[in-house]
Design an enzyme around this catalytic site. Structure first.
Site, short mmCIF file in Angstrom:
data_model
loop_
_atom_site.label_atom_id
_atom_site.label_comp_id
_atom_site.label_asym_id
_atom_site.label_seq_id
_atom_site.Cartn_x
_atom_site.Cartn_y
_atom_site.Cartn_z
N SER A 55 0.80 -1.22 0.00
CA SER A 55 0.00 0.00 0.00
C SER A 55 0.83 1.27 0.00
O SER A 55 1.82 1.40 0.73
CB SER A 55 -0.93 0.01 1.22
OG SER A 55 -1.66 1.23 1.26
N TYR B 102 -1.46 -0.92 -8.75
CA TYR B 102 -0.63 0.28 -9.01
C TYR B 102 0.80 0.12 -8.50
O TYR B 102 1.65 0.98 -8.76
CB TYR B 102 -1.27 1.52 -8.38
CG TYR B 102 -1.40 1.47 -6.87
CD1 TYR B 102 -0.33 1.82 -6.05
CD2 TYR B 102 -2.58 1.06 -6.28
CE1 TYR B 102 -0.44 1.76 -4.67
CE2 TYR B 102 -2.70 1.00 -4.89
CZ TYR B 102 -1.63 1.35 -4.10
OH TYR B 102 -1.74 1.29 -2.73
N LYS C 237 -13.39 -5.84 2.05
CA LYS C 237 -14.35 -4.89 1.46
C LYS C 237 -15.80 -5.36 1.57
O LYS C 237 -16.72 -4.55 1.56
CB LYS C 237 -14.00 -4.62 -0.01
CG LYS C 237 -12.71 -3.83 -0.18
CD LYS C 237 -12.47 -3.46 -1.63
CE LYS C 237 -11.20 -2.63 -1.78
NZ LYS C 237 -10.99 -2.18 -3.18
N SER D 276 -0.96 4.15 0.48
CA SER D 276 -1.95 5.09 1.03
C SER D 276 -1.35 6.03 2.07
O SER D 276 -1.61 7.24 2.06
CB SER D 276 -3.12 4.32 1.65
OG SER D 276 -3.83 3.62 0.66
N ASP E 258 -14.23 3.42 -4.77
CA ASP E 258 -13.63 2.73 -5.90
C ASP E 258 -14.40 3.05 -7.19
O ASP E 258 -13.82 3.08 -8.28
CB ASP E 258 -13.66 1.21 -5.68
CG ASP E 258 -12.54 0.73 -4.78
OD1 ASP E 258 -11.55 1.46 -4.61
OD2 ASP E 258 -12.65 -0.40 -4.25
N ASN F 246 -15.17 0.45 0.58
CA ASN F 246 -13.73 0.71 0.71
C ASN F 246 -13.43 1.99 1.47
O ASN F 246 -12.27 2.38 1.59
CB ASN F 246 -13.07 0.76 -0.67
CG ASN F 246 -13.33 2.07 -1.39
OD1 ASN F 246 -14.49 2.45 -1.57
ND2 ASN F 246 -12.27 2.77 -1.78
N GLY G 138 -13.51 -10.44 -6.51
CA GLY G 138 -13.52 -9.92 -5.14
C GLY G 138 -14.19 -8.56 -5.04
O GLY G 138 -14.94 -8.14 -5.93
N THR H 269 -9.27 -2.31 2.31
CA THR H 269 -8.77 -3.02 1.15
C THR H 269 -8.86 -4.52 1.39
O THR H 269 -9.44 -4.97 2.39
CB THR H 269 -7.32 -2.58 0.83
OG1 THR H 269 -6.93 -3.12 -0.43
CG2 THR H 269 -6.35 -3.01 1.91
N ALA I 265 -13.04 -5.43 -5.22
CA ALA I 265 -12.71 -4.45 -6.25
C ALA I 265 -13.42 -4.78 -7.56
O ALA I 265 -13.88 -3.90 -8.29
CB ALA I 265 -11.20 -4.40 -6.47
#
Length: 245
Positions: free
Chosen positions: A14, A207, A65, A16, A102, A86, A128, A61, A130
């Site tokens: 992550s 990412y 979720k 974040s 999201d 999320n 899942g 995450t 996402a």
């Protein structure tokens, strides 16, 4: 100090905390902090909330979720429809309200990747939390899609029985699974990349790393590709807006 954070497991991939720390510094926000809270199970959430009473909001995450629903007092409309949360806002009274930012990230990413072009079919890898946001946005845009899952009961195909033709006619292929994410960045979803062509669009929600093997394979075949950085940034800013609304 106003506290925010991310729950999930694992969280080694992550960005974040770095993103919000840089944001707070850049925008002169001195009374806020953002931390990573790796929970061994979603049942550890009440203990976290008790231990950090100043936690005003948090992102969620993998793999929580959907599991987080059982701990929320309210779930806002779109998140309820999607079936995944999320972003959670905690009121002064301690009430927890769930949102799905999201969706904003997927919408912005598809706009950037497709640049106004239309696709008639999509293939979504993963089923899942996402993936649920991806499916929601594809449905609202009228793009038919098929699902590939490790679990035969959850998708149209498994990775073992995915027909080559499905890759060929699905001009938009979205990796909504964690396959290829740091630290396992040498991995890629097992699909027949030989059927990807210059008319394809490949979107990876991962990412970190910025260029996954999934995207590398697409790029080699002449496809237009996009990683998950836009989605990450847009959902983070949407979360920040919710926490301050």
């Amino acid at each position: 100090m106003r506290r925010f954070g991310l729950i999930g497991c694992p969280l080694g991939h992550s960005a974040s905390a770095d993103y919000f720390t840089e944001k707070f510094g850049r925008e002169g926000i001195s009374d806020c902090s953002y931390a990573l809270y790796e929970l061994p199970g979603i049942d550890a959430l009440p203990e976290l909330l008790a231990r950090v009473p100043s936690l005003e909001g948090f992102n969620v995450t993998i793999p929580y979720k959907r599991a987080v629903f059982g701990y929320l007092d309210e779930v806002c409309g779109e998140a309820q429809s999607v079936g995944a949360v999320n972003c959670v806002r905690r009121s002064v009274e301690g009430r927890l309200t769930g949102f799905n930012t999201d969706l904003a990230g997927v919408r912005a990413s598809l706009d950037e990747l497709l640049e106004g072009e239309t696709v008639e079919n999509a293939l979504v890898l993963g089923t899942g939390g996402a993936s649920l946001a991806v499916q929601f946005v594809l449905s609202e845009r009228g793009i038919p899609y098929e699902l590939v899952s490790r679990d035969k009961a959850k998708g149209n195909y498994t990775y073992d029985d995915l027909p080559c033709e499905a890759v060929g006619y699905s001009k938009l292929i979205i990796n909504a699974s964690p396959v290829g994410m740091h630290p396992l960045s040498d991995e890629a979803p097992r699909i027949p990349y030989g059927y990807v062509a210059p008319g394809h669009f490949l979107f990876d929600l991962v990412y970190n790393p910025p260029s996954t093997r999934f995207l590398d394979f697409g790029r080699q075949r002449g496809a237009r590709v996009l990683n998950g950085r836009t989605m990450f940034r847009v959902q983070a800013e949407a979360s920040w807006k919710i926490w301050n609304s």
